[in-house]
Design a protein around this motif. Structure first.
Motif, short mmCIF file in Angstrom:
data_model
loop_
_atom_site.label_atom_id
_atom_site.label_comp_id
_atom_site.label_asym_id
_atom_site.label_seq_id
_atom_site.Cartn_x
_atom_site.Cartn_y
_atom_site.Cartn_z
N ASN A 1 0.78 -1.30 -0.05
CA ASN A 1 0.04 0.11 -0.02
C ASN A 1 0.87 1.20 -0.12
O ASN A 1 0.72 2.19 -0.75
CB ASN A 1 -0.96 -0.13 1.32
CG ASN A 1 -1.57 1.34 1.28
OD1 ASN A 1 -2.85 1.57 0.83
ND2 ASN A 1 -1.31 2.30 1.98
N ASP A 2 2.06 1.40 0.89
CA ASP A 2 2.88 2.38 0.91
C ASP A 2 3.56 2.70 -0.29
O ASP A 2 4.03 3.74 -0.73
CB ASP A 2 3.53 2.43 2.41
CG ASP A 2 2.63 2.62 3.35
OD1 ASP A 2 1.45 2.87 3.35
OD2 ASP A 2 3.32 2.16 4.67
N GLU A 3 4.23 1.59 -0.71
CA GLU A 3 4.82 1.69 -1.90
C GLU A 3 4.12 2.11 -3.06
O GLU A 3 4.72 3.02 -3.88
CB GLU A 3 5.33 0.14 -2.22
CG GLU A 3 6.29 0.13 -3.47
CD GLU A 3 6.74 -1.17 -3.96
OE1 GLU A 3 7.09 -1.49 -4.99
OE2 GLU A 3 6.67 -2.28 -2.97
N ALA A 4 3.03 1.73 -3.18
CA ALA A 4 1.81 2.30 -4.42
C ALA A 4 1.77 3.78 -4.19
O ALA A 4 1.67 4.51 -4.98
CB ALA A 4 0.62 1.52 -4.38
N ALA A 5 1.46 4.20 -3.06
CA ALA A 5 1.38 5.71 -2.74
C ALA A 5 2.55 6.33 -2.93
O ALA A 5 2.55 7.54 -3.57
CB ALA A 5 1.06 5.75 -1.17
N ARG A 6 3.82 5.85 -2.59
CA ARG A 6 5.03 6.56 -3.07
C ARG A 6 5.14 6.82 -4.28
O ARG A 6 5.54 7.78 -4.90
CB ARG A 6 6.00 6.02 -2.14
CG ARG A 6 6.36 6.33 -0.67
CD ARG A 6 7.67 5.82 -0.16
NE ARG A 6 7.46 4.29 -0.16
CZ ARG A 6 7.22 3.70 0.94
NH1 ARG A 6 6.68 4.25 2.15
NH2 ARG A 6 7.38 2.29 0.95
N ALA A 7 4.82 5.85 -5.19
CA ALA A 7 4.98 5.60 -6.77
C ALA A 7 4.27 6.80 -7.15
O ALA A 7 4.61 7.38 -8.31
CB ALA A 7 4.74 4.27 -7.09
N LEU A 8 2.91 7.00 -6.66
CA LEU A 8 1.96 8.13 -7.29
C LEU A 8 2.19 9.47 -6.52
O LEU A 8 1.45 10.40 -7.05
CB LEU A 8 0.58 7.60 -6.75
CG LEU A 8 0.15 6.23 -7.33
CD1 LEU A 8 -1.18 5.76 -6.88
CD2 LEU A 8 0.18 6.23 -8.94
N GLY A 9 3.20 9.29 -5.80
CA GLY A 9 3.65 10.71 -5.37
C GLY A 9 2.92 11.20 -3.96
O GLY A 9 2.94 12.42 -3.59
N ALA A 10 2.16 10.24 -3.20
CA ALA A 10 1.37 10.66 -2.16
C ALA A 10 2.18 10.55 -1.05
O ALA A 10 3.18 9.85 -0.95
CB ALA A 10 0.09 9.69 -2.13
#
Length: 290
Positions: A79-88
């Motif tokens: 979840n956090d990896e995806a968020a970081r990839a999207l700049g969140a």
């Protein structure tokens, strides 16, 4: 369609297990204890099984709870990896490192420095502990990587890094031990592999002994030696300059070698895997002869 586990509830589970207290987890997560309790109850309803049981004043995970926690760590990491990839903006990932106190002066800082150079935003939690607790923490998923002592050729888990000889150690000013005097020993609390090896070897040769000091702390062992209270057994790694090897001078029996092994979590995230690699590399660089 199966239940959709709430990510915040999963964070509460992981925090509660890691901190060994859901009250502390509530504080760390900025929530009330009642809110965390409601999240746990919701997860149990969704899972259809009991995830935690009360032990003393706290809660401990059941087998199902441990299984859910292992999946929760992976879900949170993705979840956090995806968020970081999207700049969140996300909460900093935490990785957990364990090692004996013998390696706190060189291996630990070198590992942290090497890891931080490529992962500046990851929070590293370092834990010291006796071998049996470090192994348990790895198996329970509460540590991502650890270096741990094992008896030689005992079929230990993990990856063998090296073998280290054990030594009799005392302060430079320690006096001789008359042959009929019981050997005064400074030791870690039970259970301890060094303690077991020491007593077994002395009993094997018929040398009388007494335990002069027990302590859970390696600095406590060095302090007791500096006070002239006895002798201790460790490897030669991380020994202060004023502590010397005394086995031959005091006619003490030879000691066995001990294995140093690398343990890794089966559910390590990419950052945790990088931490394990750094720990292994820096350990080998500083412990093995060149």
């Amino acid at each position: 369609m199966g239940p959709a586990f709430d990510i915040d509830a999963l964070r509460a589970v992981v925090a509660g297990i890691d901190l060994r207290s859901f009250a502390r987890a509530a504080v760390a997560l900025g929530r009330s204890q009642s809110a965390v309790s409601m999240q746990l109850k919701k997860l149990e309803r969704q899972a259809g099984t009991q995830l935690f049981v009360r032990k003393g004043r706290g809660l401990v995970p059941t087998e199902a709870g441990e299984a859910l926690a292992a999946y929760a760590r992976r879900i949170i990491a993705l979840n956090d990896e995806a968020a970081r990839a999207l700049g969140a903006a996300v909460t900093s990932e935490t990785v957990r490192l364990g090692l004996p106190q013998d390696f706190f002066d060189d291996v630990m800082p070198a590992t942290l420095a090497a890891f931080a150079s490529d992962h500046p935003d990851v929070h590293v939690e370092v834990r010291a502990g006796p071998n049996h607790t470090l192994g348990e923490e790895i198996r329970a998923g509460r540590l991502d990587g650890a270096i741990v002592f094992f008896p030689r050729r005992a079929g230990g888990e993990g990856e063998l890094l090296c073998e280290l000889p054990m030594h009799w150690l005392a302060h430079t000013a320690f006096a001789d031990i008359p042959a009929q005097t019981r050997v005064p020993l400074v030791m870690f609390d039970h259970p301890c592999l060094f303690r077991q090896a020491t007593l077994a070897k002395l009993d094997q040769v018929g040398r009388r002994w007494r335990i002069a000091v027990t302590t859970p702390s390696l600095p406590g062992i060095w302090g007791a030696l500096r006070s002239g209270l006895g002798i201790a057994v460790r490897t030669g790694h991380g020994v202060p300059d004023d502590i010397i090897r005394v086995g031959d001078g005091l006619c003490l029996p030879s000691l066995p070698v001990i294995e140093l092994r690398m343990l890794r979590s089966q559910n390590a995230t990419p950052a945790a895997q990088a931490l394990c690699q750094a720990l292994q590399r820096e350990t080998l660089d500083r412990v093995t002869p060149h």
